[in-house]
Design an enzyme around this catalytic site. Structure first.
Site, PDB file in Angstrom:
ATOM      1  N   GLU A  27       0.850  -1.194   0.000  1.00  0.00           N
ATOM      2  CA  GLU A  27       0.000   0.000   0.000  1.00  0.00           C
ATOM      3  C   GLU A  27       0.881   1.238   0.000  1.00  0.00           C
ATOM      4  OE1 GLU A  27      -2.843  -0.033   3.198  1.00  0.00           O
ATOM      5  OE2 GLU A  27      -3.593   1.979   2.735  1.00  0.00           O
ATOM      6  N   ASN A 172     -12.219  -0.735  -0.620  1.00  0.00           N
ATOM      7  CA  ASN A 172     -11.544  -1.312   0.537  1.00  0.00           C
ATOM      8  C   ASN A 172     -12.301  -0.955   1.808  1.00  0.00           C
ATOM      9  OD1 ASN A 172      -9.057  -2.381   2.026  1.00  0.00           O
ATOM     10  ND2 ASN A 172      -9.217  -0.322   2.873  1.00  0.00           N
ATOM     11  N   GLU A 173     -12.595  -1.942   2.636  1.00  0.00           N
ATOM     12  CA  GLU A 173     -13.162  -1.731   3.982  1.00  0.00           C
ATOM     13  C   GLU A 173     -14.215  -0.620   3.995  1.00  0.00           C
ATOM     14  OE1 GLU A 173     -10.019  -1.377   6.927  1.00  0.00           O
ATOM     15  OE2 GLU A 173      -9.598  -3.512   6.787  1.00  0.00           O
ATOM     16  N   TYR A 244      -6.613  -9.000  11.707  1.00  0.00           N
ATOM     17  CA  TYR A 244      -5.305  -8.764  12.314  1.00  0.00           C
ATOM     18  C   TYR A 244      -5.347  -9.322  13.731  1.00  0.00           C
ATOM     19  CZ  TYR A 244      -4.409  -5.693   8.364  1.00  0.00           C
ATOM     20  OH  TYR A 244      -4.233  -5.205   7.090  1.00  0.00           O
ATOM     21  N   GLU A 292      -6.538  -9.243   3.524  1.00  0.00           N
ATOM     22  CA  GLU A 292      -5.650  -8.655   4.538  1.00  0.00           C
ATOM     23  C   GLU A 292      -5.638  -9.590   5.736  1.00  0.00           C
ATOM     24  OE1 GLU A 292      -5.998  -4.494   5.608  1.00  0.00           O
ATOM     25  OE2 GLU A 292      -6.671  -3.987   3.574  1.00  0.00           O
ATOM     26  N   GLN A 351       1.375  -6.527   5.491  1.00  0.00           N
ATOM     27  CA  GLN A 351       1.738  -6.208   4.131  1.00  0.00           C
ATOM     28  C   GLN A 351       3.084  -6.864   3.844  1.00  0.00           C
ATOM     29  OE1 GLN A 351       0.999  -2.062   3.109  1.00  0.00           O
ATOM     30  NE2 GLN A 351      -0.947  -2.041   4.201  1.00  0.00           N
TER      31      GLN A 351
HETATM   32  O1  AHR Z   1      -2.977  -2.866   6.234  1.00  0.00           O
HETATM   33  C1  AHR Z   1      -3.160  -1.679   6.949  1.00  0.00           C
HETATM   34  C2  AHR Z   1      -4.582  -1.167   6.885  1.00  0.00           C
HETATM   35  O2  AHR Z   1      -5.422  -2.042   7.583  1.00  0.00           O
HETATM   36  C3  AHR Z   1      -5.213  -1.099   5.515  1.00  0.00           C
HETATM   37  O3  AHR Z   1      -4.903   0.091   4.856  1.00  0.00           O
HETATM   38  C4  AHR Z   1      -6.672  -1.173   5.810  1.00  0.00           C
HETATM   39  O4  AHR Z   1      -7.411  -1.737   4.766  1.00  0.00           O
HETATM   40  C5  AHR Z   1      -6.754  -1.952   7.100  1.00  0.00           C
HETATM   41  O5  AHR Z   1      -7.547  -1.322   8.034  1.00  0.00           O
END
Ligand code: AHR
Length: 514
Positions: A27, A172-173, A244, A292, A351
């Protein structure tokens, strides 16, 4: 010593791993691109400014497809800013990361980088601040051969041949309050549908992914997927998932158990997608793009920790330093993805470089591997083939996992996480690869694996990632503090194998026919 048994049969498969399961994400964020993959003037940079030392590590890591340009960044991005003569490209404020975007790297540079690295490109369109027509124009610029203003613009920029990008993310999101141009599920479902129509009319060979929730911990999770798929079902092949993992509470057993919530998340999204199909009497199956996933928490909260004041260019943000225990939790996520290979056909490690990344660099200096590099590289290298159903007998433990999102202090019960988490892949060369996580922090584990249908087995390679200090990490000055070592004491007798897994360890065992 703890004990576990695993029964496998070559005939009982979950599904074949799609090469896109081993993807990554880059990104415009911090030093991911500038000072990461792209650093003109670096001693290893090629004529285009691509760091060759980073490219070497990328090839070793083995991502197959890479998502670009965001992430949150894409939701206010004008793709036109990143093409054409570099000196004429505008500098812009990036609302997502409160940085200045110089636009010296853009879509064409990304495509070139992918080609050099041997990676399939995946592009995301801006559905935050832009409209469906702009998304269609972006496809036209990239994929149309010529004879239109936008295709000829690409050619005039020096890229005669179409980029032929197959995989496109519809934003995205878009459920997230932090997203520029966030939408309700109905608003997003409508704009995603209209964008998908134009994009596919422009190039019928593309595949399209609708945004799922930005996490299972979002208050709108599940209702969001249902509504979005009701709108987009006929227009997309994919729905996205993001996760995450965290250890905010320094509760390592819960952290290691948390990957089991990814299993649940995947199964829930499959159920929703198939329920939408059932209502339409459709046999179409929407596939899951886990575009992600990673461990990320130290540089995540509070939001100020992600932002450097003064709108800097490429500030060092989200530079998470990964520890031994992070690699274990990460390994658990690898196993969750492999074990759902039938429906998770694409996944992107978020990432790749500097920003929550397996590869770190020093600007002007060296690049090195973080702890999480190893489970990913092993998954990409040895996870190709047919994932087997694993029947595991093992004691379990209970934990509760804290997973905040915004103002929400979510806590999830994980009542029964088996101490052993495992995935088994029958490789095309007739061999078998086992990915095994011992989640017991104190006890060794004796694991007996019976692998029916493989004949007599022999050990090709057995490695372990473990360290007495779960907080140990690799750094610039000690880049190999954590790395795989040989796993000793593996015994094989015919189709039965006995392993002794150290406490708190990530293990990869490759077996061949004797
Ligand atoms: O990967 C970091 C961020 O996490 C991304 O930009 C977003 O899509 C997510 O919240």
């Amino acid at each position: 010593m703890r004990r576990a048994t695993v029964l496998l049969d070559k005939a009982f498969t979950v599904g074949r791993t799609d090469p896109r399961l081993f993807g990554g994400f880059i990104e415009h964020l911090g030093r991911s691109i500038y000072g990461g993959i792209y650093e003109p003037g670096h001693p290893t940079a090629d004529s285009r400014g691509f760091r060759r030392d980073v490219l070497d590590l990328i090839r070793e890591l083995g991502p197959t497809i890479v998502r670009y340009p965001g992430g949150n960044f894409v939701s206010s991005y004008n793709w036109e800013d990143g093409v054409g003569p570099t000196e004429q490209r505008p500098r812009r404020l990036d609302y997502a990361w409160m940085s200045t975007e110089p636009n010296s790297f853009g879509t064409n540079e990304f495509i070139d980088w992918c080609r050099v690295a041997g990676i399939e490109p995946m592009l995301a369109v801006n559905l935050g601040t832009r409209d469906p027509q702009d998304a269609g124009y972006f496809v036209e610029y990239c994929n149309h051969p010529g004879g239109t203003a936008l295709a000829d613009l690409r050619r005039s920029h020096g890229w005669e041949q179409p980029h032929d990008v197959k995989f496109w993310c519809l934003g995205n999101e878009m459920d997230a309050p932090w997203q520029t141009g966030a939408k309700t599920a109905d608003e997003y479902g409508r704009i995603a549908t209209e964008a998908a129509k134009i994009m596919r009319w422009t190039d019928q060979r593309i595949e399209l992914a609708a945004c799922g929730s930005s996490g299972r911990n979002m208050p709108t999770f599940a209702a969001w997927e249902d509504t979005v798929l009701q709108h987009t079902f006929d227009h997309v092949e994919w729905i996205s998932l993001h996760t995450y993992l965290n250890n905010y509470r320094d509760d390592t057993p819960a952290f290691l158990a948390s990957a089991d919530l990814m299993d649940l998340f995947i199964e829930e999204v499959v159920a929703i997608a198939d329920a939408v199909a059932a209502k339409r009497r459709s046999r179409k199956r929407i596939m899951l793009s886990f575009d992600e996933w990673n461990v990320w928490y130290r540089t995540r909260r509070p939001p100020e920790s992600r932002v450097k004041p003064g709108w800097p260019v490429a500030p060092p943000i989200l530079e998470e330093i990964y520890t031994m225990e992070d690699a274990l939790a990460f390994g658990g996520a690898v196993i969750s993805l492999l074990n759902h290979a039938d429906r998770v056909r694409c996944a992107c490690l978020a990432q790749l470089v500097n920003v929550i990344a397996p590869i770190m660099t020093e600007t002007g200096g060296p690049a090195w591997r973080q702890t999480i590099f190893y489970p990913f590289a092993q998954m990409s290298r040895f996870g190709r083939g047919d994932v087997l159903r694993s029947r595991i007998e093992c004691e379990t433990y209970a934990s509760s996992y804290y997973d905040p999102r915004g103002e929400l202090e979510n806590v999830y019960a994980i009542p029964a996480a088996p101490y052993l988490k495992l995935a088994a892949v029958a490789n095309d060369n007739g061999g078998l690869s086992l990915f095994a996580l011992n989640r017991d922090l104190r006890e060794e584990m004796a694991v007996t694996v019976t692998a029916r249908g493989f004949g007599d087995l022999t050990v090709a390679e057995a490695t372990v990632l473990a360290d007495g200090d779960l907080k140990a990490a690799n750094t610039r000055d000690a880049p190999e503090r954590i790395r795989p070592a040989s796993l000793d004491g593996v015994r094989v007798d015919g189709d039965t194998l006995v392993l002794t897994l150290p406490p708190a360890s990530w293990n990869v065992v490759r077996l061949a026919n004797a």
